[in-house]
Structure formats: structure tokens, C-alpha cells
Design an enzyme around this catalytic site. Structure first.
Site, PDB file in Angstrom:
ATOM      1  N   ARG A 104       0.848  -1.187   0.000  1.00 30.53           N
ATOM      2  CA  ARG A 104       0.000   0.000   0.000  1.00 30.53           C
ATOM      3  C   ARG A 104       0.883   1.236   0.000  1.00 30.53           C
ATOM      4  NH1 ARG A 104      -3.533  -2.663  -1.609  1.00 30.53           N
ATOM      5  NH2 ARG A 104      -5.545  -3.122  -0.652  1.00 30.53           N
ATOM      6  N   GLU A 164      -3.800   7.038  -5.169  1.00 35.08           N
ATOM      7  CA  GLU A 164      -3.948   6.512  -6.538  1.00 35.08           C
ATOM      8  C   GLU A 164      -5.177   7.076  -7.234  1.00 35.08           C
ATOM      9  OE1 GLU A 164      -3.894   2.261  -6.058  1.00 35.08           O
ATOM     10  OE2 GLU A 164      -1.885   2.302  -5.220  1.00 35.08           O
ATOM     11  N   HIS A 176      -0.604  -0.215  -9.953  1.00 32.01           N
ATOM     12  CA  HIS A 176      -1.284  -1.134  -9.015  1.00 32.01           C
ATOM     13  C   HIS A 176      -1.773  -2.394  -9.752  1.00 32.01           C
ATOM     14  CE1 HIS A 176      -3.645  -1.269  -4.985  1.00 32.01           C
ATOM     15  NE2 HIS A 176      -3.403  -2.498  -5.412  1.00 32.01           N
TER      16      HIS A 176
HETATM   17  C1  8YV Z   1      -6.058  -5.107  -6.310  1.00 35.28           C
HETATM   18  C2  8YV Z   1      -5.235  -5.215  -3.903  1.00 35.28           C
HETATM   19  O1  8YV Z   1      -5.715  -3.839  -6.526  1.00 35.28           O
HETATM   20  O2  8YV Z   1      -5.705  -7.324  -2.993  1.00 35.28           O
HETATM   21  C3  8YV Z   1      -5.623  -6.124  -2.799  1.00 35.28           C
HETATM   22  O3  8YV Z   1      -5.840  -5.621  -1.684  1.00 35.28           O
HETATM   23  O4  8YV Z   1      -4.913  -4.103  -3.693  1.00 35.28           O
HETATM   24  C4  8YV Z   1      -5.218  -5.739  -5.309  1.00 35.28           C
HETATM   25  O5  8YV Z   1      -5.148  -7.059  -5.457  1.00 35.28           O
HETATM   26  C5  8YV Z   1      -7.494  -5.001  -6.350  1.00 35.28           C
HETATM   27  O6  8YV Z   1      -8.168  -5.001  -5.186  1.00 35.28           O
HETATM   28  C6  8YV Z   1      -8.087  -5.707  -7.509  1.00 35.28           C
HETATM   29  O7  8YV Z   1      -9.239  -5.160  -7.929  1.00 35.28           O
END
Ligand code: 8YV
Length: 315
Positions: A232, A261, A279
Site C-alpha cells: 500500500r 492513486e 497497481h
Molecule cells: C487489487 C489489492 O488492486 O488485494 C488487494 O488488496 O490491492 C489488489 O489485489 C485489487 O483489489 C483488484 O481489484
């Protein structure tokens, strides 16, 4: 009648959206010109599908009075207001496990790309610098180097496993030592950074890890050190990162995540020793398919009155 479900963002490969469409009456929020109007129209929605980065705050939950279940397409829980969900009795599911390998592969890709100057080399060729007779400066080898992990959960351990073929020494920092892990524990993050050639951020986001990577950590990592972040953006103080890179106190950075972001600090955009990706650590067809299937399975379990397959820890 199909249950109504709000979806914040298009998910995964097309079969995932098709399966959602088939099972539920969807409110596709990312397509709505007027978000408030779309939320008003979703007042009967019992489900919400979100992503790890978009999450769901208390205001969004408040805007959905019939909400009973949130299915997160991601493993990160930092953007979901879990106490607000708990207070409302809203069930929360997420997708642990199925993205471990995809994210770990990306971390290794970033380490190799940065150390072997893949992105810089690509620009060097495309911009005609090579053809003009210049030579790209040398990269460095990850073999036999020391890699420090901030966070040593599923993803950190998978990265260490992949990097073991390069003969690295693995160190990790966690609030307390973990049992049965093949890496050395460091109770001091600055101390670990000082011993490391590469520092990989792979801990959870949220208030407990906010800005843990600050000027002291980056200075300890040093002018030959590489910072990699696939966790993050909030874990890294971006102002300190920019200042350390500008001053040459930190060697390089490879970043897949950012504090705000899709905004990226302007200064990073022009630095050759920085690799920036949008990301995408879990962004393979295979991984997003597995995540999407788990999102669907959690929704299906909830609406069938069964326990969630992968409930969020505190929900
Ligand atoms: C993806 C993520 O950005 O798993 C997470 O917490 O940040 C990532 O795998 C996302 O949530 C996919 O849509």
C-alpha cells in the site's frame, strides 16, 4: 427475484462480470454519470462488490440502507471501514490466498527490472540513445544479496521463496517474531534497512503501518539500496521518498502502489532510477479470475444463507 448488488468497478476477466450479471441485478457504479443518483437508485441493494483499493467507507455504507454483505475483490482490508460494517451487522468477505503467487511474482519482476535496468534500458533503445553510440551504465545482481521484508505474511514468504533460487539472505520485520519461517527476525526496521540491499514492503496498509518507511529507513537502506512496494502506498512517506531519491540517499525505487492513486508524485515521473506501475501486482488473467471466483463464491454463500468462504478477520 435476483438480489440487487452494487459494483464499484469492473472486475476481472469477462466471465466474472457475466456471472455477476446472471446471478444479480447489478448497479454498475463506475458507469454512472451521477454517483449520488446511482446510489439513490440502489436503495434496495443488499450486496456491494468493491476492490482492495476502493474499499467501502462508512459514508458509502450509510448511502446503502439495505446493505447486508460486502464482497471485496482483494486481500487488503485497509480501505473498508470494518467497525462501521460490524456496527451495521454487514458481513464482509475478501480474497486471501488466491493472489499470493501473482503478487509475489510481480515483486520479483520489479526487483529484477530495477536491478537490471529493464525500463531504463528500454527507453535508452527507443529514444535512440543506444543508436547514438552511448552505453547504458551497469546494473547489479540480486544474487547473494540481502533482502529485508516489511511484513512477512503469505505474500512476503512467497517472495522470499522465489528469491531463494538467487541465494539471497532474507530478513523480516514484524511486530513480533513469527514461528517456523526461513528468515531472520529484525525488531528494528531501520536496523533491518541498514543490513538490506533491497527492502520489500509487503505488510497490510492502514493506520498501524502508515508512513513506516520514512527518511530514517530510506537513508539506512542507502545510496545503493532498492525500495520495492507492492503493498500500500500509505506505508511509504512519499515526501521522504522523493527527498531521499533527489538527494541520492536512496539508490532506486520500484513502486506498484501510491498513497493517492491514481496520482503519483510528480517528481518521481522523471527519475530514471524509479519504476512505476499502476497497481497491477494481482493483475494477471489467472489471478483476477481466481479472485473474481472467490468474490462470487462469497456472495453466493451469503445469499444462500451459508457462512462466507473467506470472511474478513474481524467481520
Ligand atoms: C487489487 C489489492 O488492486 O488485494 C488487494 O488488496 O490491492 C489488489 O489485489 C485489487 O483489489 C483488484 O481489484
Amino acid at each position: 427475484m435476483k438480489p440487487e448488488v452494487v459494483v464499484l468497478s469492473r472486475l476481472g476477466p469477462p466471465p466474472i462480470m457475466d456471472a455477476l450479471e446472471t446471478a444479480y441485478r447489478l448497479h454498475r457504479l463506475w458507469e454512472a454519470g451521477d454517483r449520488q443518483k446511482a446510489l439513490d437508485a440502489a436503495s434496495s441493494a443488499r450486496g456491494l462488490v468493491t476492490t482492495g483499493s476502493l474499499g467501502a467507507d462508512a459514508a458509502l455504507m450509510d448511502a446503502l440502507p439495505a446493505l447486508e454483505m460486502i464482497s471485496i475483490n482483494g486481500v487488503g482490508l485497509d480501505a473498508v471501514d470494518l467497525p462501521a460494517a460490524k456496527a451495521r451487522g454487514i458481513s464482509v468477505g475478501y480474497t486471501p490466498g488466491v493472489l499470493t503467487e501473482g503478487v509475489a511474482d510481480m515483486a520479483v519482476a520489479l526487483i529484477l527490472a530495477a536491478s537490471r535496468k529493464l525500463v531504463e534500458g528500454d527507453r535508452f533503445v527507443r529514444e535512440g540513445t543506444w543508436a547514438g553510440g552511448a552505453k547504458l551504465s551497469l546494473g547489479w545482481s540480486i544474487r547473494a544479496k540481502t533482502v529485508g521484508f516489511l511484513g512477512f505474511g503469505r505474500i512476503g514468504r512467497e517472495i522470499a521463496k522465489l528469491l531463494s533460487v538467487f541465494g539471497i539472505t532474507a530478513l523480516y520485520h514484524e511486530p513480533a517474531p513469527l514461528e517456523a519461517v526461513a528468515a531472520g527476525y529484525c525488531d528494528d526496521l531501520v536496523g533491518m534497512a541498514g543490513e538490506s540491499d533491497v527492502l520489500v514492503v509487503c505488510c497490510a496498509g492502514g493506520s498501524s503501518t502508515k508512513d513506516l518507511i520514512n527518511a530514517s529507513v530510506l537513508t539506512a537502506l542507502g545510496p545503493d539500496g532498492l525500495l520495492v512496494n507492492i503493498a500500500r502506498g500509505s506505508v511509504v512517506c512519499e515526501a521522504d521518498l522523493v527527498a531521499s531519491l533527489e538527494a541520492g540517499q536512496l539508490g532506486a525505487a520500484a513502486l506498484d502502489v501510491f498513497a493517492d492513486e491514481p496520482k503519483v508524485p510528480e517528481a518521481l515521473l522523471t527519475m530514471d532510477n524509479v519504476i512505476l506501475t499502476p497497481h497491477i501486482a494481482s493483475g494477471t488473467t489467472e489471478t483476477r479470475m481466481a479472485m473474481g471466483q472467490l468474490v462470487l463464491a462469497n456472495l453466493e454463500a451469503y445469499f444462500a444463507g451459508k457462512p462466507l468462504i473467506t470472511p474478513a478477520p474481524t467481520s
